[in-house]
Design a protein around this motif. Structure first.
Motif, PDB file in Angstrom:
ATOM      1  N   VAL A   1       0.973  -1.371  -0.038  1.00  0.00           N
ATOM      2  CA  VAL A   1      -0.104   0.139   0.235  1.00  0.00           C
ATOM      3  C   VAL A   1       0.813   1.299   0.304  1.00  0.00           C
ATOM      4  N   VAL A   2       0.419   1.744  -1.052  1.00  0.00           N
ATOM      5  CA  VAL A   2       1.858   3.780  -0.918  1.00  0.00           C
ATOM      6  C   VAL A   2       0.722   4.670  -0.521  1.00  0.00           C
ATOM      7  N   ALA A   3       1.070   5.056   0.306  1.00  0.00           N
ATOM      8  CA  ALA A   3      -0.149   6.253   0.338  1.00  0.00           C
ATOM      9  C   ALA A   3       1.131   7.014   0.892  1.00  0.00           C
ATOM     10  N   ALA A   4      -0.041   8.862   1.005  1.00  0.00           N
ATOM     11  CA  ALA A   4       0.547   9.760   1.310  1.00  0.00           C
ATOM     12  C   ALA A   4      -0.121  11.232   2.330  1.00  0.00           C
TER      13      ALA A   4
ATOM     14  N   PRO B   1      -1.911   7.741   8.032  1.00  0.00           N
ATOM     15  CA  PRO B   1      -2.455   6.374   8.641  1.00  0.00           C
ATOM     16  C   PRO B   1      -3.031   5.164   9.083  1.00  0.00           C
ATOM     17  N   GLU B   2      -4.449   6.193   7.396  1.00  0.00           N
ATOM     18  CA  GLU B   2      -5.358   5.103   7.248  1.00  0.00           C
ATOM     19  C   GLU B   2      -4.804   3.969   6.799  1.00  0.00           C
ATOM     20  N   ALA B   3      -3.601   3.398   5.679  1.00  0.00           N
ATOM     21  CA  ALA B   3      -3.097   3.070   5.578  1.00  0.00           C
ATOM     22  C   ALA B   3      -2.229   1.664   5.991  1.00  0.00           C
ATOM     23  N   LEU B   4      -1.568   2.600   7.376  1.00  0.00           N
ATOM     24  CA  LEU B   4      -1.265   1.468   8.569  1.00  0.00           C
ATOM     25  C   LEU B   4      -2.535   1.155   9.377  1.00  0.00           C
TER      26      LEU B   4
ATOM     27  N   LEU C   1     -11.407   1.547   6.066  1.00  0.00           N
ATOM     28  CA  LEU C   1     -12.249   0.239   5.382  1.00  0.00           C
ATOM     29  C   LEU C   1     -11.881   0.357   4.443  1.00  0.00           C
ATOM     30  N   GLY C   2     -11.696   1.144   3.358  1.00  0.00           N
ATOM     31  CA  GLY C   2     -12.222   0.738   2.095  1.00  0.00           C
ATOM     32  C   GLY C   2     -10.335   0.362   1.611  1.00  0.00           C
ATOM     33  N   ILE C   3      -9.628   1.203   2.118  1.00  0.00           N
ATOM     34  CA  ILE C   3      -8.273   0.567   1.705  1.00  0.00           C
ATOM     35  C   ILE C   3      -7.662  -1.193   2.162  1.00  0.00           C
ATOM     36  N   ALA C   4      -8.343  -1.476   3.440  1.00  0.00           N
ATOM     37  CA  ALA C   4      -8.392  -3.349   3.779  1.00  0.00           C
ATOM     38  C   ALA C   4      -9.946  -3.588   3.182  1.00  0.00           C
TER      39      ALA C   4
END
Length: 615
Positions: free
Chosen positions: A494-497, A502-505, A599-602
């Motif tokens: 997962v690549v985030a910025a 924090p949502e990705a974590l 939730l969306g990322i998971a």
């Protein structure tokens, strides 16, 4: 020079404009010919400039806002003895310094790139602000405008700001030649129409015959004697002056003269007059160049801090450490947090009000004078000033732009306030740097790092508080990233910025509970991008999932895809982004609706892992 000599100099500038354009087979000689007398008088009698020392602190500054009239400027350089006739005739040829529109990248005597009309006066305002409030060496700023560009709103942003600030070191010269590219301008030769507009903004106006060198000379003298307000010299001129075939005639804009040899003869033939330009007075730069140890704000892990708050505190600290830092804002300093700098360093803070074109232009003007500007507004509102950003890049200008209130995460204000295009916009700028921090310590470090970069630097900050996940000693090199979760069992990355980190974590923790390991990369440097880390993650996990609070086009996802644009196999790449037009809702509701919360990322990650197993 006496009257006759000034008139002869004007004719020489016309002849050389015709010759240069004829040699190039293109150019704008008629636009140059109308302003030749205006520049001749300025060059010979009123400009104070040491061409051997273009950075002399007391040099007057000259901006050719009607940049298409570059043959006139180059002819003036020849008359001043800084270019040879042979170089003049290389105009517009490959490798020549004499481009179709002048740029400071090529010529040290050019203050700013022009050519996109309506930009010279706003940048001139920025230079004049630096001269009046920062440099204080007494230089004057001369800006030669065309009448066509006075239709641009940016000109009137500049006019109002200059009048409000009482910039009596600023003199605008308007070449009112009546004709634009395709025909007459809006007001033609109605000088009073322009005068009324400038007077409404607090300018002193002087109307002259732009081909009467004595009248021009007197007007410039009056302008220099004016205190407390900027001055505009409105000069009635004729496009193509001096050549009957083109004088005041439509259809000749942007073309070499049809019979250059005959035109040169009609103008009296070539001349070789040389002008000794007045030297600037002796002066020393008054700026305080002493530096102190940079003491950035420090935040504890687990604290909840908005990155915009960290930006404001870090900028104030940087202003304490470096006396060349200036801050500008578009009347949202209480939101962007530049108010922290304004409180700490009021003498180096500039309020530009809600005039974003003037905001960026002022930053460009100050950078041209050697200052280090940080200009801030809402990320969404930089779209209004994008042409100024583009031209700043052409100038090679070093400016720092900071956009707050980015993305749907701002919440209830709705889409008009959400910066959802800014990453794409700034990534597209030549030589730009684009940074998107996720926590307070990272923000502080990147604010400091921006001060040592070249070109256009953009930092994206967020409105709401986010958890501090890095310690204050952590380093964040530009072009780098941080891998926050990693194992040998990772099934995807997962690549985030920014706000999605924090949502990705949180999503990674949820997935780990279900036995699905995912790697998490904080790609805080969106341009340049950390290609090595991304390629390694693709090789080791097989799939990349990007998640961004930005439209799908041109943002984080495209930056990641670009890491694989060298011909190597492209990994499976799935992008989560804001794909629907948002409305008003709470920040957490906005992230959920866009599918970019934990939730969306998971959910997306589980689907990808399941598909990978099936395949």
């Amino acid at each position: 020079m006496n009257t006759a000599e000034l008139a002869e100099l004007g004719q020489q500038l016309r002849v050389d404009s015709v010759r240069a354009s004829d040699a190039a087979g293109s150019g704008h000689p008629t636009s140059s010919m109308s302003a030749a007398d205006l520049l001749a008088v300025l060059l010979a009698h009123h400009l104070r400039y040491d061409f051997e020392r273009p950075e002399h602190p007391a040099n007057d500054r000259f901006v050719l806002s009607k940049g298409h009239a570059s043959p006139l400027l180059y002819a003036a350089y020849k008359a001043a003895g800084v270019i040879e006739d042979g170089e003049l005739l290389t105009f517009r040829r490959i490798g020549s310094r004499l481009e179709g529109h002048p740029t400071p990248r090529r010529l040290p005597w050019v203050e700013t790139a022009t050519g996109s009309l309506g930009q010279g006066l706003p940048v001139g305002v920025g230079i004049a602000l630096a001269g009046k409030h920062l440099d204080r060496t007494g230089y004057r700023v001369w800006v030669l405008c065309g009448d066509s560009e006075l239709a641009e709103g940016s000109v009137w942003e500049a006019a109002e700001h200059a009048g409000y600030e009482g910039l009596d070191n600023l003199i605008a010269i308007v070449d009112v030649n009546r004709l634009g590219q395709r025909g007459p301008t809006r007001h033609g030769h109605d000088l009073d129409a322009y005068a009324r507009r400038f007077e409404a903004f607090g300018w002193r106006t002087l109307e002259v015959d732009g081909h009467d060198v004595d009248a021009i000379d007197r007007a410039y003298g009056e302008a220099l004697a004016t205190d407390g307000q900027p001055v505009v010299v409105l000069a009635r001129t004729l496009k193509g002056k001096g050549v009957a075939a083109v004088e005041d005639r439509e259809g000749h804009h942007g073309k070499p003269l049809p019979d250059a040899e005959q035109a040169i003869a009609e103008l009296g033939g070539p001349r070789d007059l040389h002008v000794r330009v007045n030297e600037p007075p002796a002066a020393a730069a008054l700026r305080d160049l002493t530096t102190e140890v940079l003491r950035l704000p420090r935040y504890g892990k687990g604290d909840e801090v908005a990155t915009r708050d960290a930006f404001g505190a870090a900028l104030a600290a940087l202003g304490t450490a470096r006396r060349d830092v200036v801050a500008l804002d578009g009347e949202v300093g209480d939101s962007t947090r530049t108010e922290e700098f304004a409180k700490a360093h009021p003498e180096r803070f500039f309020e530009c009000y809600i005039a974003e074109q003037q905001l960026v232009a002022a930053a460009v003007g100050m950078a041209a004078r050697g200052w280090l500007p940080y200009a801030s507004t809402f990320a969404a509102f930089f779209t209004r000033a994008y042409d100024f950003v583009r031209m700043a890049s052409i100038s090679g200008s070093g400016i720092n732009l900071v956009g707050s209130h980015a993305g749907v995460a701002i919440g209830q204000d709705g889409p008009s306030q959400m910066g959802l295009e800014d990453l794409a916009m700034f990534r597209a700028v030549y030589g730009s740097t684009v940074l998107y921090p996720c926590d307070a310590n990272q923000t502080a470090r990147l604010v400091a790092a921006m001060s040592g970069l070249d070109g256009i630097r953009y930092l994206r900050t967020s409105r709401g508080k986010t958890p501090v996940i890095y310690g204050p000693e952590e380093e964040f090199p530009v072009g780098g990233s941080k891998t926050l979760r990693s194992s040998e069992e990772d099934r995807l990355t997962v690549v985030a910025a920014g706000v999605t980190v924090p949502e990705a974590l949180a999503a990674a923790d949820r997935l780990a509970e279900d036995g699905v390991r995912v790697r998490v990369i904080d790609l805080y440097s969106v341009k340049p991008v950390d290609t090595d880390t991304l390629r390694r993650a693709a090789e080791e996990t097989g799939c990349l999932l990007t998640v961004e609070d930005h439209h799908a086009e041109g943002g984080l996802g495209d930056a990641v895809a670009g890491a694989f644009a060298d011909g190597r196999p492209v990994p499976r790449l799935v992008r989560l982004a804001v794909r629907a037009m948002p409305g008003s809702a709470a920040p957490d509701e906005q992230l959920h609706a866009a599918g970019i919360d934990a939730l969306g990322i998971a959910a997306a990650a589980k689907l990808l892992v399941e598909e990978a197993i099936v395949r």
